[in-house]
Design a protein around this motif. Structure first.
Motif, PDB file in Angstrom:
ATOM      1  N   ARG A 131       0.816  -1.215   0.000  1.00 17.98           N
ATOM      2  CA  ARG A 131       0.000   0.000   0.000  1.00 17.98           C
ATOM      3  C   ARG A 131       0.854   1.272   0.000  1.00 17.98           C
ATOM      4  O   ARG A 131       1.946   1.312   0.545  1.00 17.98           O
ATOM      5  CB  ARG A 131      -0.979   0.041   1.172  1.00 17.98           C
ATOM      6  N   PHE A 132       0.272   2.312  -0.643  1.00 22.29           N
ATOM      7  CA  PHE A 132       0.899   3.637  -0.653  1.00 22.29           C
ATOM      8  C   PHE A 132      -0.210   4.657  -0.904  1.00 22.29           C
ATOM      9  O   PHE A 132      -1.334   4.469  -0.433  1.00 22.29           O
ATOM     10  CB  PHE A 132       2.018   3.691  -1.711  1.00 22.29           C
ATOM     11  N   VAL A 133       0.045   5.722  -1.645  1.00 29.91           N
ATOM     12  CA  VAL A 133      -0.923   6.813  -1.785  1.00 29.91           C
ATOM     13  C   VAL A 133      -2.225   6.355  -2.438  1.00 29.91           C
ATOM     14  O   VAL A 133      -3.311   6.831  -2.084  1.00 29.91           O
ATOM     15  CB  VAL A 133      -0.303   7.983  -2.577  1.00 29.91           C
ATOM     16  N   ASP A 134      -2.159   5.437  -3.391  1.00 26.19           N
ATOM     17  CA  ASP A 134      -3.387   4.941  -4.030  1.00 26.19           C
ATOM     18  C   ASP A 134      -4.380   4.432  -2.989  1.00 26.19           C
ATOM     19  O   ASP A 134      -5.593   4.608  -3.126  1.00 26.19           O
ATOM     20  CB  ASP A 134      -3.066   3.817  -5.021  1.00 26.19           C
ATOM     21  N   SER A 135      -3.856   3.806  -1.967  1.00 27.51           N
ATOM     22  CA  SER A 135      -4.694   3.284  -0.897  1.00 27.51           C
ATOM     23  C   SER A 135      -5.422   4.408  -0.166  1.00 27.51           C
ATOM     24  O   SER A 135      -6.607   4.301   0.163  1.00 27.51           O
ATOM     25  CB  SER A 135      -3.845   2.470   0.086  1.00 27.51           C
ATOM     26  N   SER A 136      -4.722   5.502   0.098  1.00 26.40           N
ATOM     27  CA  SER A 136      -5.343   6.646   0.769  1.00 26.40           C
ATOM     28  C   SER A 136      -6.465   7.236  -0.073  1.00 26.40           C
ATOM     29  O   SER A 136      -7.527   7.593   0.436  1.00 26.40           O
ATOM     30  CB  SER A 136      -4.298   7.725   1.073  1.00 26.40           C
TER      31      SER A 136
END
Length: 209
Positions: free
Chosen positions: A95-100
């Protein structure tokens, strides 16, 4: 040797966690320098924020949640992701920004532009070189995880929440199709693993690592 930043995204029950363990071991055996990390988490500070975020006893509003994710992410980037990339490692992140964007904007209903802007500020524009999105039908994914012992605050939402999150991921995968490669995670895991591995190997073989 230049390092790379690979992220893996998807809703629960997609098989991404199993793949993360597999691809890390696989690449290490191939001779690559690899570090596996996760969000929220990855550093001592970020793991403490993770505990706050995932504690089912905590009542956290959507904006507070989004800001906590950013605080965790910033520390993770500065103290782990960038240092390892600069040392020539392949950094693989769960996970990274896409998840946010998927969870806090589509899921929670916060404005997408706001989530994107605070994360742009958080990351100084750092983006993954490759993102693998494990796309699974929400009901199939939830059925795979229903007997899991470690469900947390983020796992206690209504079906409609996860459907909105899935919509977010689907739209992001179309908007950023050069970076995000979608894997049909409704298939049996052995097929999912094979297809995702082909994406990773193709990316590394075409790159300059």
């Amino acid at each position: 040797m230049k390092g790379k930043f690979i992220t893996v995204e998807g809703t629960d029950g997609s098989g991404k966690t199993t793949f993360l363990q597999f691809i890390t071991k696989y690449l290490v055996n191939k001779g690559y320098k690899v570090v596996l990390t996760r969000e929220p988490g990855g550093t001592e500070f970020s793991e403490k924020v993770r505990e706050l975020l995932f504690d089912s006893n905590n009542r956290i509003d959507a904006k507070t949640e989004s800001l906590l994710f950013c605080a965790s992410r910033r520390d993770h980037i500065i103290n782990k992701i960038i240092p390892y990339i600069e040392k020539g490692y392949i950094v693989i992140c769960d996970r990274f920004v896409d998840s946010s964007i998927a969870y806090q904007s589509y899921g929670r209903g916060l404005k997408k532009i706001d989530i994107m802007n605070i994360n742009k500020y958080t990351t100084d524009g750092l983006e993954p070189d490759l993102t693998i999105y494990f796309s699974v039908d929400v009901k199939i994914g939830l059925n795979r995880t229903k007997n899991r012992d470690n469900n947390n605050r983020m796992d206690l939402e209504e079906l409609s929440f996860y459907e909105r999150v899935k919509q977010g991921y689907d739209e992001l995968s179309l908007e950023y199709n050069k970076r995000i490669k979608t894997i049909d995670a409704n298939k049996p895991y052995n097929i999912v693993e094979k297809e995702a591995l082909e994406v990773v190997e193709g990316f590394l073989n075409d790159g300059d690592i």
